[in-house]
Design an enzyme around this catalytic site. Structure first.
Site, mmCIF file in Angstrom:
data_model
loop_
_atom_site.group_PDB
_atom_site.id
_atom_site.type_symbol
_atom_site.label_atom_id
_atom_site.label_comp_id
_atom_site.label_asym_id
_atom_site.label_seq_id
_atom_site.Cartn_x
_atom_site.Cartn_y
_atom_site.Cartn_z
ATOM 1 N N CYS A 158 13.452 10.972 6.805
ATOM 2 C CA CYS A 158 13.496 10.526 8.205
ATOM 3 C C CYS A 158 14.881 10.667 8.818
ATOM 4 C CB CYS A 158 13.044 9.066 8.302
ATOM 5 S SG CYS A 158 11.319 8.814 7.838
ATOM 6 N N GLU A 195 9.214 16.469 15.705
ATOM 7 C CA GLU A 195 9.739 16.292 14.347
ATOM 8 C C GLU A 195 9.040 17.274 13.416
ATOM 9 O OE1 GLU A 195 10.789 12.608 11.335
ATOM 10 O OE2 GLU A 195 8.937 12.519 12.482
ATOM 11 N N GLU A 210 10.294 1.501 10.492
ATOM 12 C CA GLU A 210 11.253 2.608 10.415
ATOM 13 C C GLU A 210 10.441 3.872 10.589
ATOM 14 O OE1 GLU A 210 12.742 5.677 8.873
ATOM 15 O OE2 GLU A 210 13.680 4.649 7.179
ATOM 16 N N LYS A 223 0.853 -1.176 0.000
ATOM 17 C CA LYS A 223 0.000 0.000 0.000
ATOM 18 C C LYS A 223 0.896 1.234 0.000
ATOM 19 C CE LYS A 223 -2.251 3.293 2.611
ATOM 20 N NZ LYS A 223 -1.944 4.160 1.533
#
Length: 537
Positions: free
Chosen positions: A308, A406, A274, A201
């Site tokens: 990331c 973040e 992750e 997906k």
């Protein structure tokens, strides 16, 4: 930032009328291409994706329902049963052919990556590099990683032990929008080499890139049923993928990663995650400030900071801080923003309105509480609806959201330190632990500092590329940055089930040859002492 300091604008609007010879979105995303790429994608509904360069629609797409997801898994299971019987060297050969096709046809996918993510072309090429390296590595090393391995048995010479590796079955993969080539097919390659099927997906807004990669893999020899793609809203389709998978691979936010982990745990299936990061770069007192400044631009602003493993916290020794920041700010102000489907721009767009709002909120709040903007700090709607200038903030305090949350955008906060111990302590003072960077003229010192940082990867004298690109070594996060690893042996063995086959020869593991239980116990005790003395493992 004044008008005279504003970054140059490179390129043209990819959806506007273009000069002769300049490619536009209409040239790239044709109805014929969309029909080819979505062939076989089950979807009873309709959805669409858009380009961040203008916000306009790129393509109409099928949207999968929960029933469509179940059917995709059924088809994948049937195909996987056949694929698993293909010798591993033949499966690995598909990856090597894919490697060659990818490099030959990279211009096609670079256009798609740019149009779907808004990133600059050089940053899109990072994805091509990463996928090619992974395809080569697992194409060469998969047979060695997966071959049966002999181990010392319980009783040497009498017990023969072999470790076998079996595919898990159908891997459910949920891939993010920010690196739609690398974090989709790049993670799927070792799963295929291990004999699995994949139901993926991808994010709908960047799914054409993933579908293009699927199409190329099939051209390279992968049976089409082995690689299924489902499209749709994450809260609808994502849980269905987790519900039916034999193993789950997820890349995305920490919040969603926790939900995926709970879903996988409830079914007792494995999962690799992750997740997010608030990555730190340490500039030590002996660092080459010119090289560190150039490296900081790459580390902080590649893909507009939507990476990331990019740097969001910058710790600089007080003795070199002024010299470093002067050079870093000058380089940042000189960066060129652009939308052209060509090399030349230094940074592209944010992916959409939500990312832009987060960046604006973090910067606005920090400035209102006393932070100083050294470069950037403003949106650039004149370039595109989601462009924001690469931004450096000084004087950031813990009360500001940008300090600990973040951002996932082109914003970095600067902090000064006095000693290595202080820098390490502050860099580790976060729930995240994905990536870090250390800059120093003394590489031994750099490696010693790196070993003290609680992150899955650390780069000395570079931001993120050396560790990520070294695919024989594991990559992943500590703490809230995830579970499991990609790359290396861990990156393929996670897609397998280990099986131990132990064959006992000549004598049983029990009293024999007329021994009493007590005699057998004494014999085994002496044998255990002897095996230790002979250094058996």
């Amino acid at each position: 930032m004044t008008d005279t300091q504003a970054p140059d604008i490179a390129g043209t609007n990819p959806l506007a009328p273009a000069p002769e010879g300049v490619r536009t979105a209409a040239d790239v995303v044709t109805p014929e291409l969309v029909a080819r790429l979505t062939k076989g994608v089950t979807g009873s509904g309709r959805t669409a994706n858009h380009t961040p360069f203008t916000g306009e629609k790129l393509a109409d797409l099928p949207e999968s329902s929960p029933q469509d997801v179940r059917e995709a898994f059924e088809a994948a299971r049937a195909a996987q049963a056949v694929w698993a019987k293909v010798p591993v060297r033949r499966r690995a050969a598909v990856l090597l052919r894919f490697h060659d096709l990818l490099l030959e046809r990279q211009a096609e996918v670079l256009d798609l990556v740019q149009l779907e993510t808004g990133k600059a072309r050089l940053h899109a090429h990072e994805e091509v590099q990463a996928v090619a390296v992974a395809a080569r590595h697992y194409g060469r090393k998969a047979p060695a990683y997966l071959r049966p391995k002999g181990h010392t048995g319980a009783v040497p010479t009498l017990t023969k032990v072999t470790e076998l590796r079996h595919p898990r079955g159908v891997v459910g993969q949920i891939a993010p929008w920010n690196y739609p080539l690398e974090l989709s097919v790049g993670d799927a390659l070792p799963a295929f080499a291990a004999g699995n099927a994949v139901v993926m997906k991808p994010d709908t807004e960047t799914c054409l890139t993933a579908l293009w990669a699927r199409d190329l893999l099939i051209e390279a020899g992968l049976p089409d049923g082995v690689f299924q793609v489902v499209l749709g809203e994450g809260p609808v389709v994502g849980p269905e993928v987790v519900k039916h998978a034999d193993y789950v691979s997820f890349t995305g936010s920490t919040r969603t990663g926790r939900e995926v982990a709970v879903g996988a745990a409830s079914r007792l299936v494995g999962v690799s995650l992750e997740l997010g990061g608030k990555n730190a770069m340490l500039v030590l007192d002996d660092a080459d400030v010119e090289k560190a400044a150039a490296g900081a631009v790459r580390a902080c602003f590649s893909s507009a900071g939507q990476l990331c493993i990019s740097i969001e916290r910058l710790y600089v020794h007080e003795s070199v801080a002024d010299a470093f920041l002067e050079r870093f700010a000058a380089r940042t102000r000189a960066m060129r923003l652009g939308t052209s489907l060509a090399y030349g721009a230094d940074m592209g767009s944010l992916v959409g309105e939500r990312q832009l709002k987060t960046v604006e909120r973090h910067v606005r709040e920090a400035v209102s509480k006393g932070a100083k903007v050294l470069a950037g700090g403003v949106a650039r709607p004149d370039v595109g609806p989601y462009f924001f200038e690469p931004t450096i903030l000084d004087g950031v305090e813990t009360s500001m959201s940008v300090c600990e949350e973040e951002t996932f955008g082109p914003v970095v906060s600067v902090y000064r330190f006095r000693s290595d111990d202080e820098a390490v302590e502050r860099a580790n003072a976060t729930p995240y632990g994905l990536n870090a960077s250390v800059w120093t003229a003394n590489t031994r010192r750099g490696r010693e500092v790196a070993a003290r940082l609680r992150t899955g990867t650390v780069n000395v004298n570079e931001g993120y590329a050396p560790a990520y690109g070294s695919v024989q070594s594991p990559m992943g996060g500590m703490k809230d940055s995830g579970l499991g690893r990609r790359h290396g042996s861990e990156g393929i063995l996670k897609y397998t089930e280990a099986q131990t086959v132990a064959q006992q020869r000549l004598l049983p593991m029990a009293p024999s040859l007329g021994m009493t239980d007590e005699q057998y116990a004494r014999f085994m005790s002496r044998s255990l002492r002897l095996m230790k003395a002979l250094r058996f493992r």
